[in-house]
Design a protein around this motif. Structure first.
Motif, PDB file in Angstrom:
ATOM      1  N   MET A   1       0.859  -1.203   0.000  1.00  0.00           N
ATOM      2  CA  MET A   1       0.000   0.000   0.000  1.00  0.00           C
ATOM      3  C   MET A   1       0.888   1.243   0.000  1.00  0.00           C
ATOM      4  N   SER A   2       0.534   2.244  -0.766  1.00  0.00           N
ATOM      5  CA  SER A   2       1.328   3.473  -0.845  1.00  0.00           C
ATOM      6  C   SER A   2       1.230   4.230   0.472  1.00  0.00           C
ATOM      7  N   ASP A   3       2.164   5.166   0.680  1.00  0.00           N
ATOM      8  CA  ASP A   3       2.122   6.010   1.887  1.00  0.00           C
ATOM      9  C   ASP A   3       0.805   6.782   1.957  1.00  0.00           C
ATOM     10  N   ASP A   4       0.435   7.308   0.797  1.00  0.00           N
ATOM     11  CA  ASP A   4      -0.800   8.103   0.749  1.00  0.00           C
ATOM     12  C   ASP A   4      -2.003   7.255   1.190  1.00  0.00           C
ATOM     13  N   ALA A   5      -2.059   6.031   0.661  1.00  0.00           N
ATOM     14  CA  ALA A   5      -3.181   5.144   0.991  1.00  0.00           C
ATOM     15  C   ALA A   5      -3.155   4.774   2.475  1.00  0.00           C
ATOM     16  N   THR A   6      -1.963   4.576   3.001  1.00  0.00           N
ATOM     17  CA  THR A   6      -1.831   4.229   4.424  1.00  0.00           C
ATOM     18  C   THR A   6      -2.293   5.385   5.311  1.00  0.00           C
ATOM     19  N   ARG A   7      -1.823   6.592   4.959  1.00  0.00           N
ATOM     20  CA  ARG A   7      -2.263   7.780   5.708  1.00  0.00           C
ATOM     21  C   ARG A   7      -3.774   7.940   5.642  1.00  0.00           C
ATOM     22  N   HIS A   8      -4.313   7.735   4.434  1.00  0.00           N
ATOM     23  CA  HIS A   8      -5.763   7.873   4.247  1.00  0.00           C
ATOM     24  C   HIS A   8      -6.500   6.887   5.144  1.00  0.00           C
ATOM     25  N   ARG A   9      -6.013   5.644   5.133  1.00  0.00           N
ATOM     26  CA  ARG A   9      -6.696   4.625   5.930  1.00  0.00           C
ATOM     27  C   ARG A   9      -6.643   4.958   7.419  1.00  0.00           C
ATOM     28  N   ALA A  10      -5.475   5.391   7.886  1.00  0.00           N
ATOM     29  CA  ALA A  10      -5.319   5.720   9.312  1.00  0.00           C
ATOM     30  C   ALA A  10      -6.262   6.856   9.700  1.00  0.00           C
ATOM     31  N   LYS A  11      -6.326   7.875   8.857  1.00  0.00           N
ATOM     32  CA  LYS A  11      -7.184   9.030   9.117  1.00  0.00           C
ATOM     33  C   LYS A  11      -8.659   8.605   9.155  1.00  0.00           C
ATOM     34  N   MET A  12      -9.026   7.757   8.210  1.00  0.00           N
ATOM     35  CA  MET A  12     -10.416   7.339   8.106  1.00  0.00           C
ATOM     36  C   MET A  12     -10.797   6.367   9.228  1.00  0.00           C
ATOM     37  N   GLU A  13      -9.833   5.577   9.680  1.00  0.00           N
ATOM     38  CA  GLU A  13     -10.105   4.695  10.824  1.00  0.00           C
ATOM     39  C   GLU A  13     -10.445   5.522  12.061  1.00  0.00           C
ATOM     40  N   LYS A  14      -9.670   6.594  12.257  1.00  0.00           N
ATOM     41  CA  LYS A  14      -9.931   7.496  13.382  1.00  0.00           C
ATOM     42  C   LYS A  14     -11.328   8.107  13.251  1.00  0.00           C
ATOM     43  N   ARG A  15     -11.633   8.570  12.045  1.00  0.00           N
ATOM     44  CA  ARG A  15     -12.918   9.226  11.836  1.00  0.00           C
ATOM     45  C   ARG A  15     -14.069   8.239  12.052  1.00  0.00           C
ATOM     46  N   LYS A  16     -13.861   7.010  11.607  1.00  0.00           N
ATOM     47  CA  LYS A  16     -14.909   6.006  11.779  1.00  0.00           C
ATOM     48  C   LYS A  16     -15.160   5.730  13.262  1.00  0.00           C
ATOM     49  N   ALA A  17     -14.085   5.693  14.046  1.00  0.00           N
ATOM     50  CA  ALA A  17     -14.233   5.462  15.485  1.00  0.00           C
ATOM     51  C   ALA A  17     -15.074   6.572  16.118  1.00  0.00           C
ATOM     52  N   VAL A  18     -14.813   7.818  15.718  1.00  0.00           N
ATOM     53  CA  VAL A  18     -15.582   8.959  16.232  1.00  0.00           C
ATOM     54  C   VAL A  18     -17.046   8.837  15.824  1.00  0.00           C
ATOM     55  N   GLN A  19     -17.269   8.530  14.547  1.00  0.00           N
ATOM     56  CA  GLN A  19     -18.636   8.385  14.038  1.00  0.00           C
ATOM     57  C   GLN A  19     -19.386   7.284  14.775  1.00  0.00           C
ATOM     58  N   ASP A  20     -18.727   6.135  14.925  1.00  0.00           N
ATOM     59  CA  ASP A  20     -19.385   4.998  15.570  1.00  0.00           C
ATOM     60  C   ASP A  20     -19.757   5.326  17.014  1.00  0.00           C
ATOM     61  N   ALA A  21     -18.855   6.037  17.702  1.00  0.00           N
ATOM     62  CA  ALA A  21     -19.127   6.426  19.090  1.00  0.00           C
ATOM     63  C   ALA A  21     -20.324   7.369  19.145  1.00  0.00           C
ATOM     64  N   GLU A  22     -20.376   8.298  18.183  1.00  0.00           N
ATOM     65  CA  GLU A  22     -21.505   9.238  18.149  1.00  0.00           C
ATOM     66  C   GLU A  22     -22.822   8.506  17.930  1.00  0.00           C
TER      67      GLU A  22
END
Lengths: 200, 200
Positions: free
Chosen positions: A1-22
């Motif tokens: 996976m490219s760096d960009d894709a890895t960063r994207h995934r990490a960022k989106m994982e964080k966002r998903k955790a926030v969304q799920d908690a909400e």
């Protein structure tokens, strides 16, 4: 996976955790009082969309139009597809500059409110739209305190949608969800121009 | 007639003259590009209401959902009442924090745009909703210039509704009507509190 894709995934994982908690935090179910106000388009149209969504859930829905005129009959024809599951009352006499008769407008609004109260008491109705009720309240054609008290005292499983410009503060205070439709740009003709005060 | 009623009638007569002149001045008929943007509720819901109104006029309508997830299936079920007159494509892979895979999201958006282009070319479709297209554009999952050019080049009798937060300025400039849905108040739980910054 490219760096960009890895960063994207990490960022989106964080966002998903926030969304799920909400989402998990929202456990209370109750009939909402929704208000669609503001000068832009879409107030009644969004209420119509909510009716359609409710119909898709199998609910029975009601509509009381306090001020006729803003609506053409297209949506009413379309609602015929749902038969007895839609109760539709057009009780206003037209916008007040059409009738030019204040006493008649007041009588029409009071009758519409009586019909609305009847539908609020009908346990088969799960969503009720009070279209342009805000206009009736703005002109003091109905008693604001009585209307707000009745809306606050609605059945716990009844959603009510109130539309119209210039929602009264007391109604906003009683509401669960208020959307202000702002008119960013609004014209019908060709020769499109930016409206004053727009940022582009 | 009382003084109050006379004053009311005179005021409303004036207002009616202004309204009638405005309506008379709008003689151009064309397919509109409508944009529903802003952080508030009602963007997709109002698009749904427009679909219903168009169906009531006897039109055939299309829906392409670029980002699945914001919609539940209630409205889709309801639309089944209109049979072949509604073409409904759910092509997004969910919000991007659900998939966490940028390449897959981009591929899904591009496929959705191809489907949208096909529907724009279908002369039986009179209204097309491109739901959450703004999100796809915001993330640069689609080429903005190409999308705006295609929307500008739409058939003269086709209405297109684009929804989603953060509409790009180029899209706003191309649009005929833009509504910004503002979130005045938004919560689900009981214990209703005023949101920060609200004027009541």
């Amino acid at each position: 996976m490219s760096d960009d894709a890895t960063r994207h995934r990490a960022k989106m994982e964080k966002r998903k955790a926030v969304q799920d908690a909400e989402v998990a935090a929202k456990t209370v179910e109750k009939g909402l009082l929704l208000v669609h106000t503001g000068p832009g388009k879409g107030k009644s149209t969004a209420a119509l969309g909510l009716m359609l969504r409710a119909l898709g859930r199998g609910w029975r829905v009601g509509m009381v139009q306090f001020i006729k005129g803003g609506w053409d009959t297209g949506e009413r024809h379309a609602m015929a597809a749902f038969g007895e599951r839609v109760v539709w009352h057009t009780l206003g006499e037209g916008f007040t500059w059409e009738t030019q008769d204040k006493a008649r407008d007041i009588a029409a609004c009071r009758h519409a409110w009586e019909v609305a109260e009847g539908l609020m008491a009908d346990p088969t109705i799960r969503l009720l739209v009070l279209d342009e009720l805000n206009i009736a309240l703005r002109y003091d054609y109905l008693d604001l305190d009585a209307v707000v008290a009745a809306l606050r005292a609605r059945r716990p499983d009844l959603h009510v949608v109130v539309t119209g410009r210039n929602a009264k503060p007391a109604l906003v205070e009683a509401a669960d969800l208020v959307t202000e439709m702002g008119s960013v740009k609004h014209h019908f003709a060709a020769g499109v121009k930016a409206q004053e005060g727009i940022e582009f």
